[in-house]
Design a protein around this motif. Structure first.
Motif, PDB file in Angstrom:
ATOM      1  N   GLY A   7      -0.595   0.562  10.659  1.00  0.00           N
ATOM      2  CA  GLY A   7      -1.341  -0.645  10.932  1.00  0.00           C
ATOM      3  C   GLY A   7      -0.619  -1.883  10.423  1.00  0.00           C
ATOM      4  N   ALA A   8      -1.343  -3.005  10.434  1.00  0.00           N
ATOM      5  CA  ALA A   8      -0.771  -4.292  10.048  1.00  0.00           C
ATOM      6  C   ALA A   8      -0.269  -4.292   8.608  1.00  0.00           C
ATOM      7  N   GLY A   9      -0.928  -3.577   7.722  1.00  0.00           N
ATOM      8  CA  GLY A   9      -0.491  -3.510   6.330  1.00  0.00           C
ATOM      9  C   GLY A   9       0.888  -2.900   6.196  1.00  0.00           C
ATOM     10  N   ASP A  10       1.153  -1.852   6.961  1.00  0.00           N
ATOM     11  CA  ASP A  10       2.469  -1.219   6.931  1.00  0.00           C
ATOM     12  C   ASP A  10       3.544  -2.136   7.510  1.00  0.00           C
ATOM     13  N   VAL A  11       3.181  -2.892   8.533  1.00  0.00           N
ATOM     14  CA  VAL A  11       4.137  -3.820   9.138  1.00  0.00           C
ATOM     15  C   VAL A  11       4.532  -4.896   8.126  1.00  0.00           C
ATOM     16  N   VAL A  12       3.535  -5.491   7.464  1.00  0.00           N
ATOM     17  CA  VAL A  12       3.809  -6.518   6.452  1.00  0.00           C
ATOM     18  C   VAL A  12       4.622  -5.928   5.299  1.00  0.00           C
ATOM     19  N   ALA A  13       4.277  -4.736   4.871  1.00  0.00           N
ATOM     20  CA  ALA A  13       5.000  -4.090   3.771  1.00  0.00           C
ATOM     21  C   ALA A  13       6.469  -3.855   4.145  1.00  0.00           C
ATOM     22  N   ALA A  14       6.711  -3.443   5.375  1.00  0.00           N
ATOM     23  CA  ALA A  14       8.087  -3.208   5.813  1.00  0.00           C
ATOM     24  C   ALA A  14       8.885  -4.512   5.849  1.00  0.00           C
ATOM     25  N   ILE A  15       8.253  -5.581   6.304  1.00  0.00           N
ATOM     26  CA  ILE A  15       8.934  -6.876   6.365  1.00  0.00           C
ATOM     27  C   ILE A  15       9.240  -7.392   4.965  1.00  0.00           C
ATOM     28  N   LYS A  17       9.588  -5.646   2.303  1.00  0.00           N
ATOM     29  CA  LYS A  17      10.601  -4.777   1.709  1.00  0.00           C
ATOM     30  C   LYS A  17      11.991  -5.201   2.173  1.00  0.00           C
ATOM     31  N   LEU A  18      12.110  -5.520   3.464  1.00  0.00           N
ATOM     32  CA  LEU A  18      13.389  -6.005   3.985  1.00  0.00           C
ATOM     33  C   LEU A  18      13.812  -7.304   3.314  1.00  0.00           C
ATOM     34  N   ALA A  19      12.832  -8.113   2.926  1.00  0.00           N
ATOM     35  CA  ALA A  19      13.114  -9.387   2.253  1.00  0.00           C
ATOM     36  C   ALA A  19      13.409  -9.185   0.765  1.00  0.00           C
ATOM     37  N   GLY A  20      13.278  -7.954   0.280  1.00  0.00           N
ATOM     38  CA  GLY A  20      13.572  -7.664  -1.117  1.00  0.00           C
ATOM     39  C   GLY A  20      12.396  -7.826  -2.052  1.00  0.00           C
ATOM     40  N   ILE A  21      11.196  -7.903  -1.523  1.00  0.00           N
ATOM     41  CA  ILE A  21       9.996  -8.072  -2.338  1.00  0.00           C
ATOM     42  C   ILE A  21       9.379  -6.700  -2.598  1.00  0.00           C
ATOM     43  N   PRO A  23       6.378  -4.220  -3.771  1.00  0.00           N
ATOM     44  CA  PRO A  23       4.914  -4.309  -3.783  1.00  0.00           C
ATOM     45  C   PRO A  23       4.320  -4.052  -5.169  1.00  0.00           C
ATOM     46  N   CYS A  24       3.263  -4.784  -5.474  1.00  0.00           N
ATOM     47  CA  CYS A  24       2.518  -4.573  -6.712  1.00  0.00           C
ATOM     48  C   CYS A  24       1.221  -3.812  -6.364  1.00  0.00           C
ATOM     49  N   GLU A  25       0.390  -3.539  -7.350  1.00  0.00           N
ATOM     50  CA  GLU A  25      -0.865  -2.805  -7.124  1.00  0.00           C
ATOM     51  C   GLU A  25      -1.788  -3.530  -6.133  1.00  0.00           C
ATOM     52  N   PRO A  26      -2.024  -4.852  -6.302  1.00  0.00           N
ATOM     53  CA  PRO A  26      -2.857  -5.549  -5.317  1.00  0.00           C
ATOM     54  C   PRO A  26      -2.259  -5.515  -3.906  1.00  0.00           C
ATOM     55  N   CYS A  27      -0.925  -5.534  -3.819  1.00  0.00           N
ATOM     56  CA  CYS A  27      -0.279  -5.454  -2.505  1.00  0.00           C
ATOM     57  C   CYS A  27      -0.587  -4.114  -1.831  1.00  0.00           C
ATOM     58  N   GLN A  28      -0.553  -3.044  -2.614  1.00  0.00           N
ATOM     59  CA  GLN A  28      -0.841  -1.718  -2.074  1.00  0.00           C
ATOM     60  C   GLN A  28      -2.278  -1.632  -1.566  1.00  0.00           C
ATOM     61  N   LYS A  29      -3.220  -2.212  -2.311  1.00  0.00           N
ATOM     62  CA  LYS A  29      -4.626  -2.208  -1.880  1.00  0.00           C
ATOM     63  C   LYS A  29      -4.807  -3.033  -0.612  1.00  0.00           C
ATOM     64  N   ARG A  30      -4.128  -4.174  -0.569  1.00  0.00           N
ATOM     65  CA  ARG A  30      -4.201  -5.037   0.615  1.00  0.00           C
ATOM     66  C   ARG A  30      -3.603  -4.316   1.822  1.00  0.00           C
ATOM     67  N   ARG A  31      -2.507  -3.598   1.592  1.00  0.00           N
ATOM     68  CA  ARG A  31      -1.869  -2.841   2.669  1.00  0.00           C
ATOM     69  C   ARG A  31      -2.845  -1.830   3.258  1.00  0.00           C
ATOM     70  N   GLU A  32      -3.531  -1.075   2.406  1.00  0.00           N
ATOM     71  CA  GLU A  32      -4.500  -0.082   2.877  1.00  0.00           C
ATOM     72  C   GLU A  32      -5.650  -0.745   3.628  1.00  0.00           C
ATOM     73  N   LYS A  33      -6.130  -1.856   3.089  1.00  0.00           N
ATOM     74  CA  LYS A  33      -7.238  -2.578   3.722  1.00  0.00           C
ATOM     75  C   LYS A  33      -6.826  -3.090   5.106  1.00  0.00           C
ATOM     76  N   TRP A  34      -5.640  -3.689   5.203  1.00  0.00           N
ATOM     77  CA  TRP A  34      -5.183  -4.212   6.484  1.00  0.00           C
ATOM     78  C   TRP A  34      -4.916  -3.096   7.487  1.00  0.00           C
ATOM     79  N   ASN A  35      -4.443  -1.951   7.011  1.00  0.00           N
ATOM     80  CA  ASN A  35      -4.241  -0.818   7.918  1.00  0.00           C
ATOM     81  C   ASN A  35      -5.565  -0.371   8.531  1.00  0.00           C
ATOM     82  N   LYS A  36      -6.632  -0.402   7.731  1.00  0.00           N
ATOM     83  CA  LYS A  36      -7.958  -0.020   8.250  1.00  0.00           C
ATOM     84  C   LYS A  36      -8.519  -1.086   9.182  1.00  0.00           C
ATOM     85  N   MET A  37      -8.290  -2.361   8.830  1.00  0.00           N
ATOM     86  CA  MET A  37      -8.822  -3.461   9.637  1.00  0.00           C
ATOM     87  C   MET A  37      -8.059  -3.632  10.952  1.00  0.00           C
ATOM     88  N   PHE A  38      -6.736  -3.440  10.901  1.00  0.00           N
ATOM     89  CA  PHE A  38      -5.881  -3.676  12.070  1.00  0.00           C
ATOM     90  C   PHE A  38      -4.964  -2.479  12.304  1.00  0.00           C
TER      91      PHE A  38
END
Length: 116
Positions: A7-15, A17-21, A23-38
């Protein structure tokens, strides 16, 4: 590749990661939430594309025009049928172009998942 993007969370996480950022704990939760939403709306019976299929589709993307040749129409129907595991179907080329456009859009969406 395709299996890791849900979902969208995985897409943002991949981007990011490519930028060298990293993920922190809140990022992981947001990723899961966005994957469910989108969620990525790809059929479950889709199979992964081979590198040759990806290369061939990318070549098609570069040369396609508004008017498809007979060979291009057959190619679209064949690869769509194989990747989405559906029976081969060749719509009428003179009646309505929307079935071809829909197949192209779905194939483009699948190919994009390999670019992340």
């Amino acid at each position: 590749m395709l299996k890791n993007i849900h979902g969208a969370g995985d897409v943002v996480a991949a981007i990011t990661k490519l930028a060298g950022i990293e993920p922190c704990e809140p990022c992981q939760k947001r990723r899961e939430k966005w994957n469910k939403m989108f969620p990525l709306r790809v059929r479950k019976n889709i199979r992964e594309m081979t590198q040759e299929e990806l290369d061939t589709w990318r070549e098609f993307q570069q040369v396609r025009t508004l008017r498809l040749s007979a060979g291009q129409r057959i190619y679209i129907c064949q690869i769509y049928s194989e990747v989405f595991n559906v029976p081969y179907y060749e719509p009428c080329a003179t009646c309505d172009p929307s079935p071809y456009l829909a197949m192209i859009e779905k194939m483009d969406a699948v190919v994009k998942t390999y670019e992340v």
